[in-house]
Design an enzyme around this catalytic site. Structure first.
Site, PDB file in Angstrom:
ATOM      1  N   GLY A 178     -24.371  29.210 -18.973  1.00  0.00           N
ATOM      2  CA  GLY A 178     -25.096  28.069 -19.507  1.00  0.00           C
ATOM      3  C   GLY A 178     -24.728  27.852 -20.951  1.00  0.00           C
ATOM      4  O   GLY A 178     -24.435  28.798 -21.672  1.00  0.00           O
ATOM      5  N   VAL A 179     -24.683  26.597 -21.330  1.00  0.00           N
ATOM      6  CA  VAL A 179     -24.530  26.298 -22.745  1.00  0.00           C
ATOM      7  C   VAL A 179     -25.886  25.752 -23.140  1.00  0.00           C
ATOM      8  O   VAL A 179     -26.229  24.629 -22.823  1.00  0.00           O
ATOM      9  CB  VAL A 179     -23.461  25.227 -22.998  1.00  0.00           C
ATOM     10  CG1 VAL A 179     -23.121  25.169 -24.477  1.00  0.00           C
ATOM     11  CG2 VAL A 179     -22.232  25.484 -22.172  1.00  0.00           C
ATOM     12  N   GLY A 180     -26.651  26.588 -23.768  1.00  0.00           N
ATOM     13  CA  GLY A 180     -27.982  26.164 -24.166  1.00  0.00           C
ATOM     14  C   GLY A 180     -27.892  25.377 -25.448  1.00  0.00           C
ATOM     15  O   GLY A 180     -26.803  25.067 -25.930  1.00  0.00           O
TER      16      GLY A 180
ATOM     17  N   GLY B 294     -27.486  28.715 -27.896  1.00  0.00           N
ATOM     18  CA  GLY B 294     -26.832  29.957 -27.549  1.00  0.00           C
ATOM     19  C   GLY B 294     -25.899  29.735 -26.383  1.00  0.00           C
ATOM     20  O   GLY B 294     -26.102  28.828 -25.596  1.00  0.00           O
TER      21      GLY B 294
ATOM     22  N   GLY C 140     -31.250  41.216 -18.083  1.00  0.00           N
ATOM     23  CA  GLY C 140     -31.182  41.082 -16.636  1.00  0.00           C
ATOM     24  C   GLY C 140     -30.959  39.641 -16.225  1.00  0.00           C
ATOM     25  O   GLY C 140     -31.281  38.715 -16.958  1.00  0.00           O
TER      26      GLY C 140
ATOM     27  N   GLU D 160     -32.448  26.326 -13.350  1.00  0.00           N
ATOM     28  CA  GLU D 160     -33.618  25.833 -14.060  1.00  0.00           C
ATOM     29  C   GLU D 160     -34.488  24.982 -13.130  1.00  0.00           C
ATOM     30  O   GLU D 160     -33.963  24.186 -12.347  1.00  0.00           O
ATOM     31  CB  GLU D 160     -33.203  24.982 -15.268  1.00  0.00           C
ATOM     32  CG  GLU D 160     -32.535  25.739 -16.395  1.00  0.00           C
ATOM     33  CD  GLU D 160     -31.021  25.721 -16.273  1.00  0.00           C
ATOM     34  OE1 GLU D 160     -30.497  25.441 -15.175  1.00  0.00           O
ATOM     35  OE2 GLU D 160     -30.357  25.992 -17.291  1.00  0.00           O
TER      36      GLU D 160
ATOM     37  N   ASP E 223     -41.845  27.251 -26.344  1.00  0.00           N
ATOM     38  CA  ASP E 223     -40.830  26.267 -25.949  1.00  0.00           C
ATOM     39  C   ASP E 223     -40.760  26.244 -24.421  1.00  0.00           C
ATOM     40  O   ASP E 223     -39.695  26.148 -23.831  1.00  0.00           O
ATOM     41  CB  ASP E 223     -39.470  26.646 -26.554  1.00  0.00           C
ATOM     42  CG  ASP E 223     -38.415  25.552 -26.357  1.00  0.00           C
ATOM     43  OD1 ASP E 223     -38.795  24.376 -26.148  1.00  0.00           O
ATOM     44  OD2 ASP E 223     -37.212  25.871 -26.395  1.00  0.00           O
TER      45      ASP E 223
ATOM     46  N   PHE F  12     -37.104  23.588 -18.356  1.00  0.00           N
ATOM     47  CA  PHE F  12     -35.759  24.014 -18.760  1.00  0.00           C
ATOM     48  C   PHE F  12     -35.694  25.531 -18.936  1.00  0.00           C
ATOM     49  O   PHE F  12     -34.621  26.122 -18.879  1.00  0.00           O
ATOM     50  CB  PHE F  12     -35.361  23.356 -20.087  1.00  0.00           C
ATOM     51  CG  PHE F  12     -35.119  21.883 -19.965  1.00  0.00           C
ATOM     52  CD1 PHE F  12     -33.877  21.404 -19.574  1.00  0.00           C
ATOM     53  CD2 PHE F  12     -36.137  20.972 -20.233  1.00  0.00           C
ATOM     54  CE1 PHE F  12     -33.647  20.038 -19.450  1.00  0.00           C
ATOM     55  CE2 PHE F  12     -35.921  19.605 -20.109  1.00  0.00           C
ATOM     56  CZ  PHE F  12     -34.674  19.134 -19.715  1.00  0.00           C
ATOM     57  N   ASN F  13     -36.817  26.153 -19.207  1.00  0.00           N
ATOM     58  CA  ASN F  13     -36.810  27.588 -19.510  1.00  0.00           C
ATOM     59  C   ASN F  13     -37.482  28.444 -18.439  1.00  0.00           C
ATOM     60  O   ASN F  13     -37.949  29.540 -18.705  1.00  0.00           O
ATOM     61  CB  ASN F  13     -37.419  27.845 -20.892  1.00  0.00           C
ATOM     62  CG  ASN F  13     -36.437  27.465 -22.000  1.00  0.00           C
ATOM     63  OD1 ASN F  13     -35.224  27.564 -21.808  1.00  0.00           O
ATOM     64  ND2 ASN F  13     -36.953  27.028 -23.130  1.00  0.00           N
TER      65      ASN F  13
HETATM   66  N1  LIG Z   1     -31.542  35.999 -17.766  1.00  0.00           N
HETATM   67  C1  LIG Z   1     -30.849  34.949 -17.315  1.00  0.00           C
HETATM   68  N2  LIG Z   1     -30.420  34.903 -16.036  1.00  0.00           N
HETATM   69  C2  LIG Z   1     -29.702  33.845 -15.591  1.00  0.00           C
HETATM   70  N3  LIG Z   1     -29.371  32.771 -16.333  1.00  0.00           N
HETATM   71  C3  LIG Z   1     -29.761  32.747 -17.632  1.00  0.00           C
HETATM   72  C4  LIG Z   1     -30.521  33.833 -18.188  1.00  0.00           C
HETATM   73  N4  LIG Z   1     -30.766  33.544 -19.483  1.00  0.00           N
HETATM   74  C5  LIG Z   1     -30.203  32.355 -19.723  1.00  0.00           C
HETATM   75  N5  LIG Z   1     -29.591  31.854 -18.627  1.00  0.00           N
HETATM   76  C6  LIG Z   1     -28.878  30.544 -18.525  1.00  0.00           C
HETATM   77  O1  LIG Z   1     -28.447  30.123 -19.828  1.00  0.00           O
HETATM   78  C7  LIG Z   1     -29.111  28.934 -20.249  1.00  0.00           C
HETATM   79  C8  LIG Z   1     -29.459  28.993 -21.733  1.00  0.00           C
HETATM   80  O2  LIG Z   1     -30.276  30.118 -22.005  1.00  0.00           O
HETATM   81  P1  LIG Z   1     -31.578  30.029 -22.925  1.00  0.00           P
HETATM   82  O3  LIG Z   1     -32.068  31.443 -23.108  1.00  0.00           O
HETATM   83  O4  LIG Z   1     -32.541  29.053 -22.372  1.00  0.00           O
HETATM   84  O5  LIG Z   1     -30.982  29.564 -24.321  1.00  0.00           O
HETATM   85  P2  LIG Z   1     -31.092  28.206 -25.168  1.00  0.00           P
HETATM   86  O6  LIG Z   1     -31.849  28.562 -26.378  1.00  0.00           O
HETATM   87  O7  LIG Z   1     -29.694  27.906 -25.473  1.00  0.00           O
HETATM   88  O8  LIG Z   1     -31.795  27.166 -24.311  1.00  0.00           O
HETATM   89  C9  LIG Z   1     -30.346  28.850 -19.354  1.00  0.00           C
HETATM   90  O9  LIG Z   1     -30.803  27.535 -19.192  1.00  0.00           O
HETATM   91  C10 LIG Z   1     -29.830  29.449 -18.050  1.00  0.00           C
HETATM   92  O10 LIG Z   1     -29.073  28.516 -17.308  1.00  0.00           O
HETATM   93 MG   LIG Z   2     -33.381  27.275 -23.007  1.00  0.00          MG
END
Ligand SMILES: Nc1ncnc2c1ncn2[C@@H]1O[C@H](COP(=O)(O)OP(=O)(O)O)[C@@H](O)[C@H]1O
Ligand SMILES: [Mg+2]
Length: 297
Positions: free
Chosen positions: A87-89, A92, A173, A179, A215, A219-220
């Site tokens: 994922g490109v959040g 991060g 993990g 999402e 937040d 999406f989260n």
């Molecule tokens: N523990 C995880 N398991 C599977 N996918 C994850 C996990 N953590 C993040 N992702 C993927 O990465 C994306 C961005 O992570 P996130 O922690 O939400 O960061 P941001 O601050 O960039 O939104 C998520 O929307 C998801 O698709």
């Molecule tokens: Mg996020």
């Protein structure tokens, strides 16, 4: 990359505390490696874009900082391989990784500072005259913060298992899911009303431990076809209890009280809005009361 390349890169990282551009002679002095060799190593680092250079000297690039963290995980034998981007959040980049025990996990590189310290004066005054390293410092602080929150919540709350942290990276993990935002729950063949209440239950447990997500939205929350879910993305979580295990907050209690209600209601409203599409009509104030007092109105 050879051991000496990493050594030169690490020395640049350390010296960035004192310099915007680290002078060559300082690098030579600190690495205790011969001039010509240092020149050669710098050329390699530059070719891999792990450093930037100017007429004043050298500095670590974002890629260089990523590289240092990855190298640490590999040396500590935490991970064996890094795979594709998951994922490109917003702030991060998240990658698949293979742990040394062959388990799949995810690695998140934090790109910006997003902790609640950013609201504090302490942080800003500290960085005021150190703009050139603020991204380094802020992204590390954000990762440390998220790792801390996960440690406090896991395994009581459905959040990713915290595995390791270094610099601006965390390894956690993984849930093979997507999402909530991207799924049509009808096609999942699950009890949607139960899912809604299960999520509220997690928010309640989180609150009892001492956190508000801050937040939270579709999406989260990740979900798979079986209906298992994980709540993710915690750097901005609001700490509402002065648990000695947790980092102290320098905030007025009254201000915190107001924030608490605001952020918790906002999180809950996002969840309510999402589930309204599926015919779930609950009242925000009732749910809020339930989370903080344990009573359903
Ligand atoms: N523990 C995880 N398991 C599977 N996918 C994850 C996990 N953590 C993040 N992702 C993927 O990465 C994306 C961005 O992570 P996130 O922690 O939400 O960061 P941001 O601050 O960039 O939104 C998520 O929307 C998801 O698709
Ligand atoms: Mg996020």
């Amino acid at each position: 990359m050879k051991e000496k390349d990493w050594k030169v890169l690490k020395v640049i990282e350390v010296l960035m505390r004192h310099y915007e551009w680290v002078p060559l002679d300082e690098i030579i002095k600190k690495t205790k490696i011969e001039d010509r060799e240092v020149h050669y190593r710098l050329k390699i680092l530059d070719r891999f874009k792990l450093i930037n250079r100017s007429s004043y000297g050298y500095r670590l690039s974002h890629k260089g900082y990523d590289g240092l963290a990855l190298n640490t995980f590999i040396k500590r034998e935490v991970i064996r391989a890094i795979g594709g981007k998951l994922g490109v959040g917003k702030e991060g980049d998240v990658y698949n990784v293979l742990l040394s025990n062959n388990r799949e996990a995810v690695l998140k590189f934090h790109k910006l500072g997003r902790t609640c310290f950013t609201r504090g004066k302490r942080y800003r005054s500290y960085l005021a005259d150190k703009r050139h390293i603020s991204w380094l410092y802020a992204s590390r602080l954000t990762a440390e913060r998220e790792f801390q929150v996960l440690n406090d919540l896991f395994p009581i709350v459905k959040v990713p298992e915290p595995i390791e942290q270094n610099r601006h990276c965390i390894i956690m993990g993984k849930l093979d899911g997507i999402e909530l935002k991207k799924v049509d729950l009808i096609s999942f063949n699950i009890d949607i009303d139960k899912l809604f209440w299960d999520i509220i239950e997690e928010i309640k447990k989180m609150y009892e431990i001492g956190y508000i997500h801050g937040d939270l939205s579709e999406f989260n929350i990740l979900i798979n076809e079986k209906g298992d879910f994980l709540i993710i993305d915690f750097p901005q979580a609001l700490q509402i209890k002065d648990n000695s295990k947790l980092i102290k907050i320098d905030k007025l209690p009254l201000e915190l009280e107001i924030d608490k209600e605001f952020y918790l209601k906002r999180d809950l409203e996002n969840i309510l809005r999402y589930f309204r599409k599926y015919g779930i009509e609950e009242d925000l104030n009732n749910i809020y009361k339930y989370v903080i007092e344990g009573k359903r109105g």
